[in-house]
Scaffold this motif. Structure first.
Motif, PDB file in Angstrom:
ATOM      1  N   VAL A 117     -29.128  25.826 -20.660  1.00  9.75           N
ATOM      2  CA  VAL A 117     -29.019  26.734 -21.798  1.00  9.75           C
ATOM      3  C   VAL A 117     -29.497  28.108 -21.368  1.00  9.75           C
ATOM      4  O   VAL A 117     -30.257  28.255 -20.416  1.00  9.75           O
ATOM      5  CB  VAL A 117     -29.856  26.240 -23.008  1.00  9.75           C
ATOM      6  CG1 VAL A 117     -29.492  24.807 -23.366  1.00  9.75           C
ATOM      7  CG2 VAL A 117     -31.349  26.358 -22.737  1.00  9.75           C
ATOM      8  N   THR A 118     -29.056  29.114 -22.112  1.00 10.13           N
ATOM      9  CA  THR A 118     -29.529  30.481 -21.876  1.00 10.13           C
ATOM     10  C   THR A 118     -30.375  30.991 -23.039  1.00 10.13           C
ATOM     11  O   THR A 118     -31.029  32.027 -22.919  1.00 10.13           O
ATOM     12  CB  THR A 118     -28.352  31.433 -21.659  1.00 10.13           C
ATOM     13  OG1 THR A 118     -27.461  31.338 -22.795  1.00 10.13           O
ATOM     14  CG2 THR A 118     -27.590  31.080 -20.391  1.00 10.13           C
ATOM     15  N   ALA A 119     -30.356  30.274 -24.155  1.00  8.77           N
ATOM     16  CA  ALA A 119     -31.167  30.629 -25.312  1.00  8.77           C
ATOM     17  C   ALA A 119     -31.325  29.397 -26.182  1.00  8.77           C
ATOM     18  O   ALA A 119     -30.492  28.480 -26.144  1.00  8.77           O
ATOM     19  CB  ALA A 119     -30.528  31.769 -26.113  1.00  8.77           C
ATOM     20  N   PHE A 120     -32.412  29.384 -26.965  1.00  9.65           N
ATOM     21  CA  PHE A 120     -32.586  28.281 -27.910  1.00  9.65           C
ATOM     22  C   PHE A 120     -33.465  28.721 -29.066  1.00  9.65           C
ATOM     23  O   PHE A 120     -34.366  29.549 -28.911  1.00  9.65           O
ATOM     24  CB  PHE A 120     -33.174  27.031 -27.225  1.00  9.65           C
ATOM     25  CG  PHE A 120     -34.522  27.223 -26.596  1.00  9.65           C
ATOM     26  CD1 PHE A 120     -35.697  26.942 -27.292  1.00  9.65           C
ATOM     27  CD2 PHE A 120     -34.627  27.648 -25.278  1.00  9.65           C
ATOM     28  CE1 PHE A 120     -36.938  27.087 -26.710  1.00  9.65           C
ATOM     29  CE2 PHE A 120     -35.878  27.799 -24.674  1.00  9.65           C
ATOM     30  CZ  PHE A 120     -37.033  27.515 -25.395  1.00  9.65           C
ATOM     31  N   ASN A 121     -33.136  28.188 -30.229  1.00  9.32           N
ATOM     32  CA  ASN A 121     -33.945  28.364 -31.430  1.00  9.32           C
ATOM     33  C   ASN A 121     -34.451  27.004 -31.872  1.00  9.32           C
ATOM     34  O   ASN A 121     -33.697  26.026 -31.845  1.00  9.32           O
ATOM     35  CB  ASN A 121     -33.135  28.980 -32.584  1.00  9.32           C
ATOM     36  CG  ASN A 121     -32.653  30.385 -32.278  1.00  9.32           C
ATOM     37  OD1 ASN A 121     -33.152  31.032 -31.356  1.00  9.32           O
ATOM     38  ND2 ASN A 121     -31.685  30.857 -33.035  1.00  9.32           N
ATOM     39  N   ILE A 122     -35.700  26.934 -32.275  1.00  6.90           N
ATOM     40  CA  ILE A 122     -36.259  25.695 -32.808  1.00  6.90           C
ATOM     41  C   ILE A 122     -36.704  25.939 -34.240  1.00  6.90           C
ATOM     42  O   ILE A 122     -37.418  26.902 -34.518  1.00  6.90           O
ATOM     43  CB  ILE A 122     -37.447  25.193 -31.962  1.00  6.90           C
ATOM     44  CG1 ILE A 122     -36.972  24.790 -30.563  1.00  6.90           C
ATOM     45  CG2 ILE A 122     -38.133  24.005 -32.640  1.00  6.90           C
ATOM     46  CD1 ILE A 122     -38.096  24.337 -29.638  1.00  6.90           C
ATOM     47  N   SER A 123     -36.265  25.078 -35.150  1.00  8.06           N
ATOM     48  CA  SER A 123     -36.664  25.169 -36.558  1.00  8.06           C
ATOM     49  C   SER A 123     -37.126  23.793 -37.010  1.00  8.06           C
ATOM     50  O   SER A 123     -36.937  22.802 -36.311  1.00  8.06           O
ATOM     51  CB  SER A 123     -35.506  25.668 -37.421  1.00  8.06           C
ATOM     52  OG  SER A 123     -34.379  24.814 -37.288  1.00  8.06           O
ATOM     53  N   ILE A 124     -37.715  23.739 -38.205  1.00 11.24           N
ATOM     54  CA  ILE A 124     -38.275  22.479 -38.687  1.00 11.24           C
ATOM     55  C   ILE A 124     -37.859  22.229 -40.124  1.00 11.24           C
ATOM     56  O   ILE A 124     -37.749  23.154 -40.934  1.00 11.24           O
ATOM     57  CB  ILE A 124     -39.816  22.479 -38.551  1.00 11.24           C
ATOM     58  CG1 ILE A 124     -40.391  21.074 -38.742  1.00 11.24           C
ATOM     59  CG2 ILE A 124     -40.465  23.493 -39.472  1.00 11.24           C
ATOM     60  CD1 ILE A 124     -41.812  20.926 -38.237  1.00 11.24           C
ATOM     61  N   ASP A 125     -37.584  20.966 -40.415  1.00 12.13           N
ATOM     62  CA  ASP A 125     -37.224  20.507 -41.755  1.00 12.13           C
ATOM     63  C   ASP A 125     -38.380  19.645 -42.263  1.00 12.13           C
ATOM     64  O   ASP A 125     -38.456  18.459 -41.950  1.00 12.13           O
ATOM     65  CB  ASP A 125     -35.928  19.696 -41.680  1.00 12.13           C
ATOM     66  CG  ASP A 125     -35.474  19.167 -43.040  1.00 12.13           C
ATOM     67  OD1 ASP A 125     -36.092  19.537 -44.065  1.00 12.13           O
ATOM     68  OD2 ASP A 125     -34.511  18.378 -43.074  1.00 12.13           O
ATOM     69  N   PRO A 126     -39.306  20.227 -43.036  1.00 10.16           N
ATOM     70  CA  PRO A 126     -40.485  19.459 -43.483  1.00 10.16           C
ATOM     71  C   PRO A 126     -40.084  18.239 -44.306  1.00 10.16           C
ATOM     72  O   PRO A 126     -39.315  18.344 -45.260  1.00 10.16           O
ATOM     73  CB  PRO A 126     -41.268  20.468 -44.328  1.00 10.16           C
ATOM     74  CG  PRO A 126     -40.830  21.807 -43.839  1.00 10.16           C
ATOM     75  CD  PRO A 126     -39.374  21.624 -43.492  1.00 10.16           C
ATOM     76  N   GLY A 127     -40.595  17.084 -43.923  1.00 13.34           N
ATOM     77  CA  GLY A 127     -40.301  15.861 -44.652  1.00 13.34           C
ATOM     78  C   GLY A 127     -38.859  15.436 -44.592  1.00 13.34           C
ATOM     79  O   GLY A 127     -38.405  14.661 -45.438  1.00 13.34           O
ATOM     80  N   GLY A 128     -38.134  15.896 -43.578  1.00 15.21           N
ATOM     81  CA  GLY A 128     -36.697  15.632 -43.511  1.00 15.21           C
ATOM     82  C   GLY A 128     -36.315  14.231 -43.077  1.00 15.21           C
ATOM     83  O   GLY A 128     -35.140  13.871 -43.112  1.00 15.21           O
TER      84      GLY A 128
END
Length: 337
Positions: free
Chosen positions: A308-319
């Motif tokens: 990869v050349t870029a990445f975003n990490i996000s979170i889904d609380p209680g998902g």
């Protein structure tokens, strides 16, 4: 025989290369009868679909619990299929790392795990997503439940000898880790957390996680909890052999401090701020944006997904709803024992 009304329908999503099917079916039949569950459907994973499709289809057909039987890849795929559905994920860990099971203190023995799944209780945990950009400009999204990133974690997977892994199990990762420590701080990245100011860094590894324990019980993210609505980040930046020795010593100290604070019921974090080394920096957040100067191998929950050349990490609380042991473990979900 349990004569109460059935608790619900169950789907077993299993990796055919990881299970002894007759043995598993016998254990499931006994647990279903003991704990009063209803109809059980069996779904075999394939190379093209390691579990996401079967999990999603099983819920559409009325399953209230989907049980993932296999390694970390099967668990991650099933979790993706169950995201925000309300159906619970049961885990029968039959792989090498078994990262989610270890972090949530779930039984690792097959028969004990089956009984815990069918006799357990549901608890919501967070689910993370890594949105990656490929060198050719294309993009993909990968949900994960434990860790993702570039550096030692991903390199360890690339360097793990499959034949050695079959012979000695998770001990093979020790050899791979040793190989992965070389290379210095060669990864150049620009990142920002939760929309803050962009920062540039040069690291050996950049890893984000919802749970803190790596293979072999290594507490890489000792403050990570699976249900706190945030993910933790570690920036590993050693300077030579002394730098790695310093990091190893700090990880050991952090593991001990984690235990001490749990015993004293202290909620103070183990990492962060002045406690961090310059070679081992910890942060946390709900959204990470990172751009790499050069393509790097990326890993999600023990699986290499390519460069990869870029990445975003996000979170889904209680998902994600996970079936845990009843009574629940003493540790909070995601803590290291």
């Amino acid at each position: 025989m349990n004569t109460a009304a059935p608790k619900g329908r169950v789907a077993i999503v299993y990796h055919p290369g990881k299970v002894e099917l007759d043995e598993l079916k016998a254990a499931v039949a006994a647990a279903v009868d003991k704990h009063g569950w209803g109809e059980v459907e069996w779904w075999e994973t394939t190379k093209d679909d390691p579990g996401e499709g079967p999990a999603r289809e099983a819920v559409a057909r009325g399953a209230t619990m989907v049980v993932a039987c296999g390694g970390d890849g099967t668990v991650r795929a099933a979790a993706t299929g169950l995201r925000d559905t309300g159906a619970s994920l049961g885990v029968i860990p039959l792989g090498t790392g078994n990262l989610l099971a270890r972090n949530l203190k779930l039984p690792l023995n097959m028969e004990e795990a089956v009984d815990a799944v069918f006799g357990g209780q549901d608890a919501a945990i967070d689910l993370c997503t890594a949105a990656v950009t490929r060198p050719d400009g294309s993009s993909e999204r990968f949900d994960f439940v434990v860790m993702a990133g570039v550096g030692v974690d991903a390199q360890m997977i690339v360097n793990t000898d499959d034949e050695l892994k079959r012979k000695v199990g998770f001990l093979a990762y020790g050899v791979a880790i040793a190989k992965s420590l070389a290379g210095g701080n060669r990864i150049r990245a620009e990142y920002r957390i939760d929309g803050g100011q962009p920062e540039k860094t040069r690291v050996h590894s950049l890893i984000g996680g919802n749970c803190g324990e790596l293979v072999g019980g290594l507490p890489l993210l000792p403050d990570a909890q699976a249900n706190d609505g945030i993910f933790d980040l570690v920036f590993i930046r050693p300077t030579g052999v002394f730098g790695w020795a310093q990091i190893a010593g700090r990880l050991i100290r952090q593991a001990g401090e984690k235990v001490r604070r749990r015993l004293t019921r202290s909620s103070a974090p183990v990492t962060g701020g002045a406690q961090d080394l310059s070679s081992l920096r910890y942060l946390s957040g709900t959204h990470l944006e990172a751009t790499l100067k050069h393509p790097e191998v990326f890993e999600v929950d023990g699986e290499e997904i390519g460069q990869v050349t870029a990445f975003n990490i996000s979170i889904d609380p209680g998902g994600l709803v996970v079936c845990q042991s009843s009574p629940p473990p003493v540790e909070e979900p995601g803590e290291v024992a």
